[in-house]
Design a protein around this motif. Structure first.
Motif, PDB file in Angstrom:
ATOM      1  N   ARG A   1      -2.108   1.507  -0.105  1.00  0.00           N
ATOM      2  CA  ARG A   1      -0.961   1.991   0.661  1.00  0.00           C
ATOM      3  C   ARG A   1      -1.333   2.476   2.056  1.00  0.00           C
ATOM      4  NH1 ARG A   1       0.710   5.921  -4.120  1.00  0.00           N
ATOM      5  NH2 ARG A   1      -1.560   5.953  -4.120  1.00  0.00           N
TER       6      ARG A   1
ATOM      7  N   MET B   1      -2.459  -0.418   4.271  1.00  0.00           N
ATOM      8  CA  MET B   1      -1.347  -1.261   4.717  1.00  0.00           C
ATOM      9  C   MET B   1      -0.540  -0.539   5.799  1.00  0.00           C
ATOM     10  SD  MET B   1      -0.032  -3.372   1.344  1.00  0.00           S
ATOM     11  CE  MET B   1       0.243  -1.977   0.247  1.00  0.00           C
TER      12      MET B   1
ATOM     13  N   TYR C   1       0.007  -1.848   9.652  1.00  0.00           N
ATOM     14  CA  TYR C   1       1.310  -2.004  10.295  1.00  0.00           C
ATOM     15  C   TYR C   1       1.424  -1.140  11.545  1.00  0.00           C
ATOM     16  CZ  TYR C   1       3.890  -4.925   6.976  1.00  0.00           C
ATOM     17  OH  TYR C   1       4.356  -5.964   6.219  1.00  0.00           O
TER      18      TYR C   1
ATOM     19  N   ALA D   1      -3.904  -6.242  -1.567  1.00  0.00           N
ATOM     20  CA  ALA D   1      -3.330  -5.647  -0.355  1.00  0.00           C
ATOM     21  C   ALA D   1      -3.781  -6.439   0.875  1.00  0.00           C
ATOM     22  CB  ALA D   1      -3.729  -4.184  -0.234  1.00  0.00           C
TER      23      ALA D   1
ATOM     24  N   ALA E   1      -1.676  -9.582   0.885  1.00  0.00           N
ATOM     25  CA  ALA E   1      -0.282  -9.315   1.247  1.00  0.00           C
ATOM     26  C   ALA E   1      -0.143  -9.058   2.748  1.00  0.00           C
ATOM     27  CB  ALA E   1       0.254  -8.126   0.449  1.00  0.00           C
ATOM     28  N   MET E   2      -1.077  -8.338   3.324  1.00  0.00           N
ATOM     29  CA  MET E   2      -1.019  -8.060   4.763  1.00  0.00           C
ATOM     30  C   MET E   2      -1.334  -9.322   5.570  1.00  0.00           C
ATOM     31  SD  MET E   2       0.137  -5.061   5.122  1.00  0.00           S
ATOM     32  CE  MET E   2      -0.204  -4.616   6.824  1.00  0.00           C
TER      33      MET E   2
ATOM     34  N   GLU F   1       1.499 -11.296   6.521  1.00  0.00           N
ATOM     35  CA  GLU F   1       2.240 -10.750   7.660  1.00  0.00           C
ATOM     36  C   GLU F   1       1.483 -10.943   8.976  1.00  0.00           C
ATOM     37  OE1 GLU F   1       5.378  -8.306   7.525  1.00  0.00           O
ATOM     38  OE2 GLU F   1       5.480 -10.070   6.244  1.00  0.00           O
TER      39      GLU F   1
ATOM     40  N   ARG G   1       3.646  -6.939  -2.532  1.00  0.00           N
ATOM     41  CA  ARG G   1       4.546  -7.348  -1.435  1.00  0.00           C
ATOM     42  C   ARG G   1       5.715  -6.372  -1.295  1.00  0.00           C
ATOM     43  NH1 ARG G   1       4.370 -13.325  -3.461  1.00  0.00           N
ATOM     44  NH2 ARG G   1       2.751 -14.196  -2.111  1.00  0.00           N
TER      45      ARG G   1
ATOM     46  N   ARG H   1       4.399  -3.279   0.265  1.00  0.00           N
ATOM     47  CA  ARG H   1       4.113  -3.599   1.675  1.00  0.00           C
ATOM     48  C   ARG H   1       5.393  -3.583   2.497  1.00  0.00           C
ATOM     49  NH1 ARG H   1       3.372  -9.702   2.441  1.00  0.00           N
ATOM     50  NH2 ARG H   1       5.627  -9.469   2.192  1.00  0.00           N
ATOM     51  N   ASP H   2       6.435  -4.238   1.991  1.00  0.00           N
ATOM     52  CA  ASP H   2       7.693  -4.327   2.732  1.00  0.00           C
ATOM     53  C   ASP H   2       8.352  -2.958   2.892  1.00  0.00           C
ATOM     54  OD1 ASP H   2       7.171  -7.043   2.861  1.00  0.00           O
ATOM     55  OD2 ASP H   2       8.668  -7.585   1.342  1.00  0.00           O
TER      56      ASP H   2
ATOM     57  N   LYS I   1       6.473  -1.141   5.601  1.00  0.00           N
ATOM     58  CA  LYS I   1       6.825  -1.656   6.935  1.00  0.00           C
ATOM     59  C   LYS I   1       8.088  -0.986   7.463  1.00  0.00           C
ATOM     60  CE  LYS I   1       7.673  -5.901   9.524  1.00  0.00           C
ATOM     61  NZ  LYS I   1       7.771  -7.381   9.428  1.00  0.00           N
TER      62      LYS I   1
END
Length: 136
Positions: free
Chosen positions: A17, A20, A24, A50, A53-54, A57, A114, A117-118, A121
């Motif tokens: 967490r 990520m 961001y 992680a 997932a990043m 992006e 994901r 992550r979203d 963000k």
């Protein structure tokens, strides 16, 4: 807060967490924010899911290394965001503290990571809108 605010992201292992969120913040702030991350009990490496997932992006956190939370990191930050480890974070007057509750992505599949992550963000975008002055 100085012209370039410092934001510290803290979670237990500093492997998911908080990494990520830091990724961001670095990407979305365009270098206008000094970004730190740490953990109360850091793991040896970043969660590979992680990282994946990043990467989806376009943000590379693969070379990041989990770090131990220090009193200095908290003292040197304007904003401290905790994610499940608020009790271990030292408190200094004049700092902005927030506790963001996100599911721990450790051991979870890419679908869960994901989603986390979203959610992160969205919170980063909201925080940036609050801490960075709007310039014409």
């Amino acid at each position: 807060m100085s012209d370039k605010p410092t934001v510290l992201f803290v979670c237990v292992h500093n492997a998911g967490r908080s990494q990520m969120a830091a990724g961001y913040m670095q990407a979305l702030s365009g270098g206008k924010v000094q970004v730190l991350s740490a953990g109360s009990e850091p793991k040896e490496q970043i969660n590979p899911i992680a990282i994946r997932a990043m990467a989806e992006e376009g943000i590379d956190i693969a070379n990041n290394v989990p770090k131990i939370l220090t009193t200095e990191a908290v003292r040197d930050s304007d904003v401290v965001i905790t994610m499940g480890c608020g009790d271990t974070c030292p408190i200094f007057p004049g700092k902005r503290y927030e506790d963001w509750e996100f599911e721990d992505p450790a051991g979870k599949d890419i679908t869960v990571v994901r989603r986390v992550r979203d959610d992160i963000k969205v919170r980063i975008q909201e925080l940036l809108a609050e801490i960075l002055p709007i310039t014409a």
